[in-house]
Design a protein around this motif. Structure first.
Motif, mmCIF file in Angstrom:
data_model
loop_
_atom_site.group_PDB
_atom_site.id
_atom_site.type_symbol
_atom_site.label_atom_id
_atom_site.label_comp_id
_atom_site.label_asym_id
_atom_site.label_seq_id
_atom_site.Cartn_x
_atom_site.Cartn_y
_atom_site.Cartn_z
ATOM 1 N N THR A 77 16.832 6.464 4.234
ATOM 2 C CA THR A 77 17.473 6.659 5.533
ATOM 3 C C THR A 77 18.041 5.379 6.125
ATOM 4 O OG1 THR A 77 15.308 6.387 6.598
ATOM 5 C CG2 THR A 77 16.023 8.639 6.083
ATOM 6 N N THR A 78 18.000 4.275 5.412
ATOM 7 C CA THR A 78 18.564 3.039 5.931
ATOM 8 C C THR A 78 19.454 2.390 4.880
ATOM 9 O OG1 THR A 78 16.657 1.736 5.195
ATOM 10 C CG2 THR A 78 16.568 2.632 7.431
ATOM 11 N N GLY A 79 20.221 1.369 5.330
ATOM 12 C CA GLY A 79 21.109 0.659 4.422
ATOM 13 C C GLY A 79 22.504 1.251 4.432
ATOM 14 N N TRP A 80 23.409 0.549 3.761
ATOM 15 C CA TRP A 80 24.808 0.977 3.766
ATOM 16 C C TRP A 80 25.032 2.237 2.961
ATOM 17 C CZ3 TRP A 80 29.124 -0.521 6.409
ATOM 18 C CH2 TRP A 80 28.923 -1.560 7.309
ATOM 19 N N ALA A 81 24.204 2.504 1.972
ATOM 20 C CA ALA A 81 24.327 3.777 1.267
ATOM 21 C C ALA A 81 24.110 4.933 2.229
ATOM 22 C CB ALA A 81 23.324 3.841 0.120
ATOM 23 N N VAL A 116 30.679 -0.880 22.949
ATOM 24 C CA VAL A 116 29.746 0.064 22.323
ATOM 25 C C VAL A 116 30.026 1.476 22.823
ATOM 26 C CG1 VAL A 116 27.318 0.687 22.028
ATOM 27 C CG2 VAL A 116 27.991 -1.720 22.017
ATOM 28 N N GLU A 117 30.364 1.599 24.096
ATOM 29 C CA GLU A 117 30.637 2.922 24.656
ATOM 30 C C GLU A 117 31.872 3.552 24.014
ATOM 31 O OE1 GLU A 117 31.171 5.083 29.023
ATOM 32 O OE2 GLU A 117 30.895 2.915 28.886
ATOM 33 N N ARG A 118 32.927 2.790 23.812
ATOM 34 C CA ARG A 118 34.138 3.335 23.179
ATOM 35 C C ARG A 118 33.876 3.714 21.725
ATOM 36 N NH1 ARG A 118 38.982 -0.639 25.469
ATOM 37 N NH2 ARG A 118 38.983 0.193 27.612
ATOM 38 N N LEU A 119 33.132 2.896 21.027
ATOM 39 C CA LEU A 119 32.794 3.231 19.642
ATOM 40 C C LEU A 119 31.918 4.479 19.587
ATOM 41 C CD1 LEU A 119 32.075 -0.374 18.325
ATOM 42 C CD2 LEU A 119 33.977 1.100 17.630
ATOM 43 N N ALA A 120 31.009 4.605 20.546
ATOM 44 C CA ALA A 120 30.151 5.785 20.600
ATOM 45 C C ALA A 120 30.976 7.050 20.814
ATOM 46 C CB ALA A 120 29.109 5.629 21.703
ATOM 47 N N GLY A 123 31.145 10.409 18.613
ATOM 48 C CA GLY A 123 30.645 11.640 19.224
ATOM 49 C C GLY A 123 29.188 11.560 19.623
ATOM 50 N N LEU A 124 28.714 10.344 19.941
ATOM 51 C CA LEU A 124 27.327 10.142 20.334
ATOM 52 C C LEU A 124 27.264 9.439 21.677
ATOM 53 C CD1 LEU A 124 25.919 8.738 16.948
ATOM 54 C CD2 LEU A 124 25.639 11.069 17.814
ATOM 55 N N SER A 125 26.092 9.454 22.280
ATOM 56 C CA SER A 125 25.902 8.656 23.489
ATOM 57 C C SER A 125 25.877 7.178 23.110
ATOM 58 C CB SER A 125 24.589 9.034 24.182
ATOM 59 O OG SER A 125 23.481 8.601 23.402
ATOM 60 N N ARG A 126 26.078 6.330 24.100
ATOM 61 C CA ARG A 126 26.098 4.896 23.842
ATOM 62 C C ARG A 126 24.783 4.434 23.217
ATOM 63 N NH1 ARG A 126 24.507 0.093 25.729
ATOM 64 N NH2 ARG A 126 26.019 -1.623 25.858
ATOM 65 N N ALA A 127 23.673 4.851 23.801
ATOM 66 C CA ALA A 127 22.363 4.405 23.314
ATOM 67 C C ALA A 127 22.082 4.949 21.914
ATOM 68 C CB ALA A 127 21.271 4.844 24.295
ATOM 69 N N ALA A 128 22.421 6.214 21.691
ATOM 70 C CA ALA A 128 22.153 6.816 20.384
ATOM 71 C C ALA A 128 22.980 6.144 19.294
ATOM 72 C CB ALA A 128 22.440 8.311 20.427
ATOM 73 N N PHE A 176 23.400 2.758 14.588
ATOM 74 C CA PHE A 176 24.164 1.724 13.879
ATOM 75 C C PHE A 176 23.234 0.599 13.426
ATOM 76 C CE2 PHE A 176 27.064 -1.648 12.995
ATOM 77 C CZ PHE A 176 28.279 -1.052 12.696
ATOM 78 N N ALA A 177 22.406 0.100 14.347
ATOM 79 C CA ALA A 177 21.515 -1.012 14.017
ATOM 80 C C ALA A 177 20.483 -0.603 12.977
ATOM 81 C CB ALA A 177 20.828 -1.514 15.280
ATOM 82 N N ALA A 178 19.984 0.623 13.076
ATOM 83 C CA ALA A 178 18.949 1.083 12.138
ATOM 84 C C ALA A 178 19.492 1.175 10.717
ATOM 85 C CB ALA A 178 18.403 2.433 12.591
ATOM 86 N N LEU A 179 20.744 1.620 10.558
ATOM 87 C CA LEU A 179 21.292 1.822 9.221
ATOM 88 C C LEU A 179 21.924 0.568 8.633
ATOM 89 C CD1 LEU A 179 20.720 4.799 9.930
ATOM 90 C CD2 LEU A 179 22.856 5.385 8.774
ATOM 91 N N THR A 180 22.637 -0.206 9.450
ATOM 92 C CA THR A 180 23.368 -1.357 8.908
ATOM 93 C C THR A 180 22.628 -2.680 9.068
ATOM 94 O OG1 THR A 180 24.580 -1.903 10.941
ATOM 95 C CG2 THR A 180 25.515 -0.178 9.528
ATOM 96 N N GLY A 181 21.614 -2.704 9.914
ATOM 97 C CA GLY A 181 20.856 -3.930 10.089
ATOM 98 C C GLY A 181 21.412 -4.883 11.118
ATOM 99 N N ARG A 182 22.462 -4.476 11.834
ATOM 100 C CA ARG A 182 22.995 -5.323 12.897
ATOM 101 C C ARG A 182 23.620 -4.439 13.968
ATOM 102 N NH1 ARG A 182 27.204 -9.142 10.046
ATOM 103 N NH2 ARG A 182 25.695 -9.007 8.365
ATOM 104 N N PRO A 183 23.723 -4.938 15.208
ATOM 105 C CA PRO A 183 24.301 -4.117 16.294
ATOM 106 C C PRO A 183 25.797 -3.914 16.086
ATOM 107 C CG PRO A 183 23.830 -6.324 17.077
ATOM 108 C CD PRO A 183 23.241 -6.237 15.696
#
Length: 325
Positions: A196-200, A225-229, A233-238, A243-250
């Motif tokens: 569930t993590t990483g670029w894959a 972050v809000e525009r990218l969210a 199709g997600l909330s800013r916080a989500a 993003f940080a959980a999967l790619t390792g950076r904000p």
């Protein structure tokens, strides 16, 4: 521009270089480590084995199999695991061979296409950094028809060269690289048993890919972050958490890194004024861009250009061939 195409396009420093090589058993050929050069081998006919230089474990290869060595790790190709290497390692600058010429020997033949993709070792994208040292794609026309079709086209061009072959082969090699990487990441959920993590994982996450695609499509855009969210199709916080959980950076940390990576390439491969480079990566002030770039790489943009421009790979590549056993 989709993420994978953009990453490969920016990190490449020249055209793929290759040569067909015909071996008759017994044979063994060592490929020296090559920083900044991703090696590849395509088995067009016959069989062989590949083993990393630092390992005794070998990988069996058959017709249609493709091996990608993303970091240029040293390795050996041979007709069998026990065949010793007798000659010096092949270097990336080896003299060109006129075509596949059989060396002395009367054992089974193997026709290979060996070569390299020049990649910038100083700007490795995490998408490529996460790849294994050795990536093997088995010939599987039913599961991966595109790579299989590309290998068949390559074999036809190499065995029966015609007008246009010198231009067609590098284009097919570009295509093959993208197909191999696509297949690798498409298979990630099956191969990694639900990782569930990483670029894959990131490349198989539709909302996250929407945000990444927006950055790559318009890196100079006034992204928050809000525009990218909203793109995802997600909330800013989500979105920020995902993003940080999967790619390792904000998200904005990645955006800044990608902007600086693009700027470094522009500085090394073009004569654009600093103001134009700054504008292309989202900075309205040349001073702000210079400050950000120096903080990112440790030297001012002008000095970076002087150091790297002369040795850049911005010019078109030429066909390179490898040693023949």
């Amino acid at each position: 521009m989709d993420v994978l195409s953009d990453v490969i396009g920016v990190l490449r420093t020249g055209r793929p270089r290759s040569a067909p090589v015909l071996h008759h058993a017994p044979w063994a050929l060592e490929f020296a480590p090559a920083a900044g050069s991703a090696a590849f081998h395509v088995v067009l006919r016959g069989t062989c084995v590949l083993r990393p230089t630092a390992s005794r474990q070998s990988v069996d290869l058959g017709p249609g199999d493709v091996v990608f060595v993303p970091r240029g790790t040293g390795h050996v190709l041979a007709d069998s695991p026990g065949t010793p290497v007798t000659g010096p390692p092949c270097e990336p600058g080896a003299a060109r061979l006129p075509g596949p010429r059989p060396p002395a020997g009367d054992g089974p033949a193997a026709l290979l296409l060996c070569g390299s993709y020049p990649l910038d070792p100083q700007r490795t994208h995490p998408l490529l950094a996460e790849l294994p040292d050795l990536l093997r794609l088995r010939a599987a026309p039913a599961r991966h028809p595109e790579p299989a079709a590309t290998v068949r086209l390559l074999a036809g061009e190499l065995e029966r060269p015609r007008l246009g072959s010198d231009a067609i082969v590098p284009s097919l090699l570009d295509t093959l690289l993208l197909y191999v990487l696509r297949a690798w990441y498409d298979d990630a959920p099956l191969r990694d048993c639900g990782a569930t993590t990483g670029w894959a994982a990131a490349l198989n996450d539709a909302p996250l890919m929407a945000g990444l695609a927006a950055m790559h499509r318009n890196p100079a855009g006034p992204w928050t972050v809000e525009r990218l969210a909203r793109e995802a199709g997600l909330s800013r916080a989500a979105f920020a958490r995902r993003f940080a959980a999967l790619t390792g950076r904000p998200p904005l940390g990645y955006l800044t890194w990608w902007r600086m990576t693009l700027a470094a390439r522009l500085l090394a491969t073009s004569a654009l004024p600093l103001s134009s480079v700054a504008a292309q990566v989202g900075y309205t002030s040349e001073f702000a861009f210079a400050h950000a770039f120096k903080r990112w790489c440790g030297m001012a943009p002008g000095r970076y250009r002087r150091v790297h421009a002369a040795g850049s790979g911005c010019q078109g590549g030429h066909e390179l061939t490898v040693c023949e056993q």
